[in-house]
Write an enzyme that holds these catalytic residues in place. Structure first.
Site, PDB file in Angstrom:
ATOM      1  N   GLU A 122       0.842  -1.205   0.000  1.00 57.79           N
ATOM      2  CA  GLU A 122       0.000   0.000   0.000  1.00 57.79           C
ATOM      3  C   GLU A 122       0.877   1.255   0.000  1.00 57.79           C
ATOM      4  O   GLU A 122       0.608   2.227  -0.709  1.00 57.79           O
ATOM      5  CB  GLU A 122      -0.934  -0.014   1.214  1.00 57.79           C
ATOM      6  CG  GLU A 122      -1.963  -1.136   1.120  1.00 57.79           C
ATOM      7  CD  GLU A 122      -2.880  -1.231   2.325  1.00 57.79           C
ATOM      8  OE1 GLU A 122      -2.380  -1.226   3.462  1.00 57.79           O
ATOM      9  OE2 GLU A 122      -4.107  -1.313   2.130  1.00 57.79           O
ATOM     10  N   GLU A 142      -2.926 -10.331   4.027  1.00 52.87           N
ATOM     11  CA  GLU A 142      -4.026 -10.042   4.966  1.00 52.87           C
ATOM     12  C   GLU A 142      -4.973 -11.225   5.135  1.00 52.87           C
ATOM     13  O   GLU A 142      -5.402 -11.537   6.239  1.00 52.87           O
ATOM     14  CB  GLU A 142      -4.815  -8.809   4.492  1.00 52.87           C
ATOM     15  CG  GLU A 142      -4.134  -7.470   4.771  1.00 52.87           C
ATOM     16  CD  GLU A 142      -3.157  -7.054   3.679  1.00 52.87           C
ATOM     17  OE1 GLU A 142      -2.724  -7.901   2.877  1.00 52.87           O
ATOM     18  OE2 GLU A 142      -2.822  -5.852   3.633  1.00 52.87           O
TER      19      GLU A 142
HETATM   20  C1  1HE Z   1       7.295  -7.811  12.120  1.00 52.32           C
HETATM   21  C2  1HE Z   1       6.569  -7.783  10.914  1.00 52.32           C
HETATM   22  C3  1HE Z   1       5.302  -7.173  10.926  1.00 52.32           C
HETATM   23  C4  1HE Z   1       8.413  -8.825  10.567  1.00 52.32           C
HETATM   24  N1  1HE Z   1       4.880  -6.623  12.078  1.00 52.32           N
HETATM   25  N2  1HE Z   1       6.822  -7.248  13.231  1.00 52.32           N
HETATM   26  N3  1HE Z   1       2.527  -8.331   7.061  1.00 52.32           N
HETATM   27  C5  1HE Z   1       2.839  -9.617   6.972  1.00 52.32           C
HETATM   28  O1  1HE Z   1       2.011 -10.507   7.146  1.00 52.32           O
HETATM   29  C6  1HE Z   1       4.287  -9.930   6.729  1.00 52.32           C
HETATM   30  C7  1HE Z   1       4.900 -10.404   8.002  1.00 52.32           C
HETATM   31  N4  1HE Z   1       6.366 -10.608   7.919  1.00 52.32           N
HETATM   32  C8  1HE Z   1       6.914 -11.636   7.241  1.00 52.32           C
HETATM   33  O2  1HE Z   1       6.258 -12.422   6.562  1.00 52.32           O
HETATM   34  C9  1HE Z   1       8.404 -11.782   7.345  1.00 52.32           C
HETATM   35  O3  1HE Z   1       8.815 -11.143   8.559  1.00 52.32           O
HETATM   36  C10 1HE Z   1       9.198 -11.180   6.172  1.00 52.32           C
HETATM   37  C11 1HE Z   1       8.999 -12.051   4.943  1.00 52.32           C
HETATM   38  C12 1HE Z   1       8.831  -9.740   5.874  1.00 52.32           C
HETATM   39  C13 1HE Z   1      10.709 -11.203   6.559  1.00 52.32           C
HETATM   40  O4  1HE Z   1      11.076 -12.510   6.955  1.00 52.32           O
HETATM   41  P1  1HE Z   1      12.401 -12.716   7.818  1.00 52.32           P
HETATM   42  O5  1HE Z   1      12.605 -14.196   8.000  1.00 52.32           O
HETATM   43  O6  1HE Z   1      13.522 -11.948   7.242  1.00 52.32           O
HETATM   44  O7  1HE Z   1      12.116 -12.003   9.247  1.00 52.32           O
HETATM   45  P2  1HE Z   1      11.290 -12.555  10.515  1.00 52.32           P
HETATM   46  O8  1HE Z   1      12.168 -13.468  11.317  1.00 52.32           O
HETATM   47  O9  1HE Z   1       9.960 -13.057  10.144  1.00 52.32           O
HETATM   48  O10 1HE Z   1      11.070 -11.205  11.348  1.00 52.32           O
HETATM   49  C14 1HE Z   1      12.168 -10.480  11.895  1.00 52.32           C
HETATM   50  C15 1HE Z   1      11.588  -9.556  12.941  1.00 52.32           C
HETATM   51  O11 1HE Z   1      10.726  -8.624  12.298  1.00 52.32           O
HETATM   52  C16 1HE Z   1      10.740 -10.280  13.987  1.00 52.32           C
HETATM   53  O12 1HE Z   1      10.842  -9.541  15.170  1.00 52.32           O
HETATM   54  P3  1HE Z   1      11.681 -10.114  16.450  1.00 52.32           P
HETATM   55  O13 1HE Z   1      11.500  -9.033  17.481  1.00 52.32           O
HETATM   56  O14 1HE Z   1      11.083 -11.426  16.787  1.00 52.32           O
HETATM   57  O15 1HE Z   1      13.118 -10.221  15.958  1.00 52.32           O
HETATM   58  C17 1HE Z   1       9.345 -10.121  13.429  1.00 52.32           C
HETATM   59  O16 1HE Z   1       8.346 -10.197  14.409  1.00 52.32           O
HETATM   60  C18 1HE Z   1       9.432  -8.708  12.889  1.00 52.32           C
HETATM   61  N5  1HE Z   1       8.424  -8.456  11.861  1.00 52.32           N
HETATM   62  N6  1HE Z   1       7.277  -8.441   9.972  1.00 52.32           N
HETATM   63  C19 1HE Z   1       5.640  -6.676  13.188  1.00 52.32           C
HETATM   64  N7  1HE Z   1       4.548  -7.063   9.826  1.00 52.32           N
HETATM   65  C20 1HE Z   1      -3.553  -0.967   7.422  1.00 52.32           C
HETATM   66  S1  1HE Z   1      -3.873  -2.591   7.255  1.00 52.32           S
HETATM   67  C21 1HE Z   1      -2.477  -3.304   6.534  1.00 52.32           C
HETATM   68  C22 1HE Z   1      -2.529  -4.792   6.750  1.00 52.32           C
HETATM   69  C23 1HE Z   1      -1.196  -5.460   6.526  1.00 52.32           C
HETATM   70  O17 1HE Z   1      -0.203  -4.858   6.297  1.00 52.32           O
HETATM   71  S2  1HE Z   1      -1.222  -7.140   6.697  1.00 52.32           S
HETATM   72  C24 1HE Z   1       0.354  -7.655   6.242  1.00 52.32           C
HETATM   73  C25 1HE Z   1       1.221  -7.809   7.448  1.00 52.32           C
END
Ligand code: 1HE
Length: 268
Positions: A122, A142
């Site tokens: 977005e 989502e």
């Molecule tokens: C996060 C987020 C997040 C990572 N919010 N903390 N978005 C998603 O569903 C995508 C979610 N993220 C992922 O699928 C993956 O993290 C990635 C593919 C982007 C990257 O993977 P990777 O293996 O490099 O990283 P990771 O181990 O999953 O995450 C590393 C850290 O980033 C970890 O935090 P830590 O404190 O445990 O080290 C994760 O929690 C953090 N992290 N993504 C919070 N999204 C207005 S409405 C909009 C609706 C949406 O956007 S829905 C889509 C949400």
């Protein structure tokens, strides 16, 4: 004229000037994959509300680390356990930021890499030009997370790829990458090397356009898309009346007339 450093000091964004008037705005929470928390959205609102006034001619929007942006900060959202009313207001602040970007009149080139997902897509869709590299991939997770888009994907992502492709992305979690993503309209450029290099090249180029011309391109076109065809054509005549008679354009028109300006040729 150089941008004033005090105008570029943010916490979740790292902002630097590149050349004359090009601001490189980088989401700077790489340990959270640049997930968009409420504080980052407020900084985007602040920066893009003032970009033109502080002298920014073009923006390159990027993410620190391997990923552009992981979308909504799901952990913040989960911990906050928001009410429907609270989350509606969260979404309205996202809209405020993204509308300032799309309608603000300052060209924004997104330099994409890694995940451009959910709210990250977005955010990217509020830029005027998107450059992806070989690592870039797009998704709307989502559906799998049990939530819905709230940052205008229903409008901007549908605009880019069509309503039914957008529905498929959010429904099935489909991922797009590579040339196919360009062919569909998710990005306008794909690079073999760094998307940042290409984005900077494009930003330098557009920053050399006249500011009023860029304002019209990066504001009026979006407004006109919201009008009926009849009203849009009428509004276009007003914008052209102002832009095409601006004094600063005369030197460029004269250069064409006296044959000193470069001619448009096919790419070699
Ligand atoms: C996060 C987020 C997040 C990572 N919010 N903390 N978005 C998603 O569903 C995508 C979610 N993220 C992922 O699928 C993956 O993290 C990635 C593919 C982007 C990257 O993977 P990777 O293996 O490099 O990283 P990771 O181990 O999953 O995450 C590393 C850290 O980033 C970890 O935090 P830590 O404190 O445990 O080290 C994760 O929690 C953090 N992290 N993504 C919070 N999204 C207005 S409405 C909009 C609706 C949406 O956007 S829905 C889509 C949400």
């Amino acid at each position: 004229m150089a941008l004033d450093k005090k105008d570029l000091e943010y916490e979740n964004l790292a902002i630097r000037e590149h050349g004359d008037g090009v601001a490189v705005v980088t989401l700077n929470r790489p340990t959270k994959r640049n997930a968009l928390d409420a504080a980052t959205i407020e900084e985007l609102v602040t920066f893009f509300s003032s970009a033109r006034q502080i002298g920014v001619k073009a923006v390159v929007l990027a993410g620190e680390g391997e990923h552009f942006c992981a979308g909504l900060d799901l952990v913040e959202h989960w911990k906050a356990d928001r009410s429907p009313e609270d989350f509606m207001h969260v979404c309205l602040r996202w809209h405020e930021a993204f509308n300032k970007m799309e309608y603000g009149g300052v060209p924004i080139i997104a330099a994409l890499k890694g995940a451009v997902v959910g709210g990250g897509l977005e955010l990217a869709s509020a830029a005027h030009v998107r450059v992806m590299d070989q690592t870039t991939y797009f998704a709307l997770p989502e559906g799998q997370r049990g939530i819905f888009t709230g940052g205008s994907a229903t409008i901007r992502v549908s605009d880019m790829i069509g309503k039914y492709r957008m529905i498929d992305m959010i429904l099935t979690g489909r991922v797009y990458q590579g040339q196919e993503a360009v062919d569909l309209g998710l990005a306008q450029y794909i690079t073999e090397g760094s998307s940042m290099d290409k984005a900077l090249e494009l930003a330098e180029k557009v920053a050399a356009n006249l500011p009023l011309t860029n304002f019209a391109i990066c504001s009026a076109i979006s407004h006109m898309q919201n009008m009926s065809g009849l009203d849009a054509a009428y509004a276009e005549s007003f914008v052209a009346g102002i832009v095409n008679t601006q004094p600063a354009a005369r030197a460029r028109l004269e250069a064409f007339a006296d044959k000193s300006a470069a001619r448009i040729r096919p790419n070699s």
